[in-house]
Design an enzyme around this catalytic site. Structure first.
Site, mmCIF file in Angstrom:
data_model
loop_
_atom_site.group_PDB
_atom_site.id
_atom_site.type_symbol
_atom_site.label_atom_id
_atom_site.label_comp_id
_atom_site.label_asym_id
_atom_site.label_seq_id
_atom_site.Cartn_x
_atom_site.Cartn_y
_atom_site.Cartn_z
ATOM 1 N N SER A 32 0.871 -1.181 0.000
ATOM 2 C CA SER A 32 0.000 0.000 0.000
ATOM 3 C C SER A 32 0.908 1.231 0.000
ATOM 4 C CB SER A 32 -0.944 -0.017 1.205
ATOM 5 O OG SER A 32 -0.248 0.096 2.410
ATOM 6 N N HIS A 51 -3.350 -6.034 2.603
ATOM 7 C CA HIS A 51 -2.514 -7.073 3.229
ATOM 8 C C HIS A 51 -3.288 -8.367 3.477
ATOM 9 C CE1 HIS A 51 0.396 -3.797 4.899
ATOM 10 N NE2 HIS A 51 0.447 -3.915 3.596
ATOM 11 N N GLU A 104 -4.463 -2.343 9.373
ATOM 12 C CA GLU A 104 -3.671 -2.858 10.497
ATOM 13 C C GLU A 104 -4.313 -2.543 11.843
ATOM 14 O OE1 GLU A 104 0.312 -1.260 9.999
ATOM 15 O OE2 GLU A 104 0.187 -1.625 7.843
ATOM 16 N N GLU A 109 1.517 -9.442 7.063
ATOM 17 C CA GLU A 109 2.357 -9.037 8.187
ATOM 18 C C GLU A 109 2.195 -9.958 9.393
ATOM 19 O OE1 GLU A 109 1.814 -4.821 8.801
ATOM 20 O OE2 GLU A 109 2.854 -4.363 6.924
ATOM 21 N N ASP A 159 -3.875 1.420 11.682
ATOM 22 C CA ASP A 159 -3.497 2.036 10.403
ATOM 23 C C ASP A 159 -4.537 1.625 9.371
ATOM 24 O OD1 ASP A 159 -2.481 3.021 8.087
ATOM 25 O OD2 ASP A 159 -0.721 1.721 7.998
ATOM 26 N N GLU A 170 -2.796 5.996 12.379
ATOM 27 C CA GLU A 170 -1.947 6.266 11.218
ATOM 28 C C GLU A 170 -2.802 6.326 9.950
ATOM 29 O OE1 GLU A 170 1.233 3.371 10.744
ATOM 30 O OE2 GLU A 170 1.229 3.682 8.590
ATOM 31 N N ASP A 204 1.670 8.545 6.925
ATOM 32 C CA ASP A 204 2.529 7.593 6.209
ATOM 33 C C ASP A 204 2.526 7.927 4.714
ATOM 34 O OD1 ASP A 204 3.699 5.383 4.977
ATOM 35 O OD2 ASP A 204 2.200 3.945 5.633
ATOM 36 N N LYS A 250 9.951 5.188 7.048
ATOM 37 C CA LYS A 250 10.272 3.971 6.299
ATOM 38 C C LYS A 250 11.473 4.266 5.411
ATOM 39 C CE LYS A 250 5.559 2.077 5.638
ATOM 40 N NZ LYS A 250 4.347 2.257 4.803
ATOM 41 N N HIS A 292 8.453 -1.223 9.404
ATOM 42 C CA HIS A 292 8.814 -2.238 8.396
ATOM 43 C C HIS A 292 7.959 -2.005 7.150
ATOM 44 C CE1 HIS A 292 5.216 -5.004 9.504
ATOM 45 N NE2 HIS A 292 4.921 -3.742 9.640
ATOM 46 N N LYS A 309 6.687 -0.123 14.521
ATOM 47 C CA LYS A 309 5.780 -1.226 14.183
ATOM 48 C C LYS A 309 6.532 -2.155 13.239
ATOM 49 C CE LYS A 309 3.324 0.638 10.136
ATOM 50 N NZ LYS A 309 2.011 0.779 9.479
HETATM 51 P P1 PGA Z 1 3.086 -1.379 2.975
HETATM 52 O O1 PGA Z 1 2.123 -1.026 4.185
HETATM 53 O O2 PGA Z 1 4.403 -1.790 3.493
HETATM 54 O O3 PGA Z 1 2.339 -2.488 2.269
HETATM 55 O O4 PGA Z 1 3.157 -0.144 2.112
HETATM 56 C C1 PGA Z 1 2.569 -0.544 5.387
HETATM 57 C C2 PGA Z 1 1.798 0.663 5.838
HETATM 58 O O5 PGA Z 1 0.866 1.126 5.150
HETATM 59 O O6 PGA Z 1 2.116 1.196 6.886
HETATM 60 ZN ZN ZN Z 2 0.673 2.909 6.793
#
Ligand code: PGA
Ligand code: ZN
Length: 430
Positions: free
Chosen positions: A43, A156, A166, A207, A244, A287, A314, A339, A367, A390
Site C-alpha cells: 500500500s 494485506h 492494520e 504481516e 493504520d 496512522e 505515512d 520507512k 517495516h 511497528k
Molecule cells: P506497505 O504497508 O508496506 O504495504 O506499504 C505498510 C503501511 O501502510 O504502513
Molecule cells: Zn501505513
C-alpha cells in the site's frame, strides 16, 4: 583504520511475499564485510522514491530486480570504491547526485538503499560498535514500544478482511522491552484461541496478523480487547491499540468507501467515525486516518483529534523531508511514519526523523509488508530514540527478527536500558 569501500556486490533474493528484492554486500579495505536487504511495500504512497523493477514479464511477473543490480555493479560501485564508509552522508549524497532524478527512478531507490544500509553496517563494524550505537551515539538507551499488528485487513489481507489494514497492540505498560514482547505473544496466542473457539479462520495476512472476514472495522477492535483480557492484561491501562486504516486504499471519488459496512463517508463523517472508535476503545495512535491526497480531510482530523491522539502520516509524507515540512507548516498531523525505502537512503531517513522531532512531532519507525530477515530498523529505532516502532505480528520469521534484535539490544545496553512505555507517544496516554 582503513574503512574505505573496496567492493560492493548486489544479488537478487526473495522477500516474505515470495517476490524478488535486492541484497547488497559491502567489503572494506580493512577486511570488514556486511550485508543488507531491502523491503518492499504493497500500500505505497504515490510520492515514494521509486523501486526499480525490470518489467520483464518472463521473469518473476515483471518484478525482477536485475536492473537495480546492474545499477549497483555498473554505476554506483565504481563511484563509491575508495570512499570512507563512515561518511554516510557523503556517500548517500554521491548516490543521489549520480541518480540525478527527483524520485531515484534512474538507478532505483532499492539499489541506493541496499548500498546505503550495507555501508552503514560495514562502517559500524569498522568502529567496533553495534549498529544502534554507531548510528545513535553515546546518548542511546531507550527501547521502543513494539506495535504488533495482530489483525490484518485491506490489501494485506487481499481485501478478504476489514477495510482497515492494520490493528496493532501496544504493550506500553510492560516494564521492559522483553516483557512487552512476552505480552504481545500472549495476546496473539489468546486471539488465536478465541478465533479457533468461534470456528473462525486463523489464516494470516502479509504481516503475520490474522486475516478473516469481519462484519465491520470495529469487530477486530472488540476481538483484540477481549484477547488482551484473556491474556490477563488490562486494555488501556497496560496495553493500548493502534490502527493504520491505510485509508488512501479505500478513498475513491472523494469518499471513504467502507466495503465491509456498505457505507461511503465524506471526510467529516470519517473523522466522526474515528472519534467514536477512540471514545469506545483504548486507541492511542491513528496512522493514515485520511488519504494521501485529502489534505483538507487531514486538517479536519488534526483539528478534531490532534490535541489528544497521535496522528501519524505515512502515505501522505513518504518519509520525505520536503513534504513533512509542508505538513508541519500546514499543521495537519503530529507524527510521521519513518520507512527507509520510502526515501531511499539512511541519511535522508535520519533527516526526516530529526525534522519531525525538532518540531515536536512524533516519529514512528516501520517495516514494510514485504520484508526480509534484515533487522536494520530495530537498531535504527533505538539509535533515533523514536520511542516506538511497528514491525508486524509477534509471528513469522521476518517480523520476529526485528523484535528479537530489540531484545538483543536491550541485553547489550544492560543497566542503561530504559523502556519507553507510555512516554513513547507525542500525546499523553492515560
Ligand atoms: P506497505 O504497508 O508496506 O504495504 O506499504 C505498510 C503501511 O501502510 O504502513
Ligand atoms: Zn501505513
Amino acid at each position: 583504520m582503513n574503512a574505505t569501500i573496496q567492493a560492493l556486490f548486489a544479488r537478487e533474493i526473495l522477500d516474505s511475499r515470495g517476490n524478488p528484492t535486492i541484497e547488497v554486500e559491502c567489503r572494506l579495505n580493512n577486511g570488514m564485510q556486511s550485508r543488507a536487504a531491502v523491503p518492499s511495500g504493497a500500500s505505497t504512497g504515490e510520492r515514494e522514491a521509486m523501486e526499480l523493477r525490470d518489467g520483464d514479464i518472463k521473469r518473476f511477473r515483471g518484478k525482477g530486480v536485475l536492473k537495480a543490480i546492474a545499477a549497483v555493479r555498473d554505476e554506483i560501485a565504481p563511484h563509491l570504491i575508495g570512499l570512507d564508509s563512515t561518511d554516510q552522508a557523503g556517500i548517500d549524497a554521491r548516490m543521489i547526485a549520480l541518480d540525478g532524478t527527483e524520485n531515484k527512478s534512474r538507478l532505483g531507490a532499492n539499489a541506493l538503499l541496499g548500498v546505503s544500509l550495507a555501508v552503514a553496517r560495514a562502517a559500524a563494524l569498522s568502529c567496533d560498535l553495534p549498529l544502534f550505537r554507531y548510528l545513535g551515539g553515546a546518548g542511546v538507551g531507550r527501547l521502543p514500544v513494539p506495535h504488533m499488528n495482530i489483525m490484518n485487513g485491506g490489501v494485506h489481507a487481499h481485501w478478504q478482511g476489514a477495510d482497515f489494514q492494520e490493528f496493532m497492540i501496544a504493550p506500553y505498560g510492560a516494564s521492559t522491552l522483553r516483557e512487552a514482547v512476552e505480552w504481545g505473544s500472549e495476546i496473539y496466542q489468546a486471539l488465536r484461541s478465541e478465533l479457533e473457539q468461534k470456528k473462525r479462520s486463523v489464516g494470516v495476512g502479509d504481516e503475520g496478523g490474522f486475516a478473516l472476514p469481519v462484519s465491520s472495522n470495529e469487530e477486530p477492535l472488540a476481538l483484540i480487547v477481549r484477547a488482551i483480557e484473556q491474556a490477563g492484561l488490562r486494555p488501556g491501562a497496560q496495553v493500548g491499540i493502534a490502527i493504520d486504516p491505510a485509508s488512501s486504499e479505500f478513498f475513491r471519488d472523494g469518499r471513504y468507501q467502507l466495503r465491509t459496512e456498505n457505507r461511503q463517508l465524506d471526510a467529516e463523517q470519517m473523522v466522526a467515525y474515528y472519534e467514536k472508535l477512540v471514545a469506545n476503545y483504548p486507541i492511542v495512535l491513528l496512522e493514515d486516518g485520511m488519504a494521501e491526497n485529502d489534505w483538507a480531510g487531514w486538517k479536519v482530523l488534526n483539528a478534531q483529534l490532534g490535541a489528544t491522539l497521535e496522528l501519524v502520516g505515512d502515505d501522505i509524507f513518504c518519509t520525505n523531508p520536503a513534504i513533512i515540512q509542508r505538513g508541519i507548516d500546514e499543521n495537519i498531523a503530529n507524527a510521521v511514519l519513518i520507512k527507509l525505502n520510502q526515501i531511499g537512503t539512511v541519511s535522508e531517513t535520519i533527516a526526516a526523523t530529526r525534522l519531525a522531532q525538532h518540531h515536536g512531532w512524533g516519529a514512528f519507525v516501520s517495516h514494510r509488508s514485504g520484508e526480509t530477515v534484515d533487522s536494520f530498523i530495530a537498531d535504527l529505532t533505538v539509535a533515533l530514540d523514536t520511542g516506538h516502532l511497528k514491525t508486524g505480528a509477534p509471528a513469522r520469521g521476518e517480523r520476529v527478527e526485528k523484535y528479537n534484535q530489540l531484545m538483543r539490544i536491550e541485553d547489550a545496553l544492560g543497566a542503561s536500558a530504559r523502556y519507553a512505555g507510555k512516554g513513547a507517544y507525542i500525546r499523553a496516554v492515560k
